[in-house]
Enzyme design. Structure first.
Site: not given
Length: 249
Positions: A139, A152
């Site tokens: 990400s 995350y």
């Protein structure tokens, strides 16, 4: 180039969004794609868009023994596994001072631990194929921080480091291991983020040099490339697919 005829690709979380975008690219280059995800209806819809000989398997990747069972099912149906795309993931948008142990575990268990288990379980088959490929999905938060995504971000940063370790360890087995770092992509996950953060859309389009959100179809080519023989000397990398977001000053 990028011919994947005769090869089998397992894509976790491949029934929508970025995962389905990558699955389409692999299928278009001749791979037999196996979708692994929990939602049976979405699985069926994804297989319908991919066409024969793709198929789907129901999988809850955080369940004990799930990775080993999934790999065994693929081998039982196809006799081989050449490409593993670790795409399944989740997020909980909570500030770090109030994140609970349960929140933290839910994100890390799927984004990192399940990814490790899948990769470990697939290793023997990937090595046996002679041209094994692992593609992990990181990400932009592998690079940057975000106040409401501590778990995350931690998980996706770790995915990049895990990718590097596997790339070094398995080069001698003929396996390449790389990561893709999606930028801001128009998916169900980011649609939720836009609801939570009303200014997010303008921030993304202003900072992204290409002045748009990414589309899942933007991942078809990079997945096909990394899975192909043309990428046989590419390993341990983390490639941003973000319209220039990560290099904008």
């Amino acid at each position: 180039m990028f011919d994947l005829t005769g090869r089998v690709a397992l894509v976790t979380g491949g029934n929508g969004g970025i995962g389905l975008g990558m699955a389409r690219g692999l299928a278009a280059c001749g791979a037999r794609v196996v979708i692994a995800a929990r939602d049976e209806a979405k699985n069926a819809a994804a297989v319908a868009t991919l066409g024969e000989p793709a198929f789907a398997l129901h999988a809850d990747l955080v369940a004990p023994g799930a990775a080993e069972r999934l790999v065994a099912q693929v081998l039982d149906r196809t006799g081989r596994l050449d490409i593993l795309v670790n795409n399944a993931g989740t997020n909980r948008r909570i500030r770090p001072e109030i994140v609970t142990d349960e929140d933290w575990a839910a994100v890390l268990d799927l984004n990192l631990t399940a990814l490790m288990r899948m990769t470990r379980a697939a290793h023997p088959a990937l090595a046996a194929s002679g041209h094994g490929r692992v593609v992990n999905i990181g990400s932009m938060l592998s690079l940057f921080g975000m106040a409401v995504s501590p778990a995350y971000g931690a998980s996706k940063g770790a995915v990049v480091q895990y990718t590097k370790s596997c790339a070094i360890a398995w080069a001698g087995d003929g396996i390449t291991v790389n990561a893709i770092l999606p930028g801001w992509i128009d998916t169900e996950l980011t649609q939720g983020a836009r609801r939570d953060v009303p200014t997010l859309n303008d921030m993304v389009t202003t900072r992204t040099p290409m002045k748009r959100w990414g589309d899942p179809k933007d991942f078809s080519g990079i997945a096909a490339f990394l899975a192909s023989d043309e990428a046989s000397f590419v390993t341990g990398t983390a490639i941003a697919v973000d319209g220039g977001f990560s290099v904008q000053g």
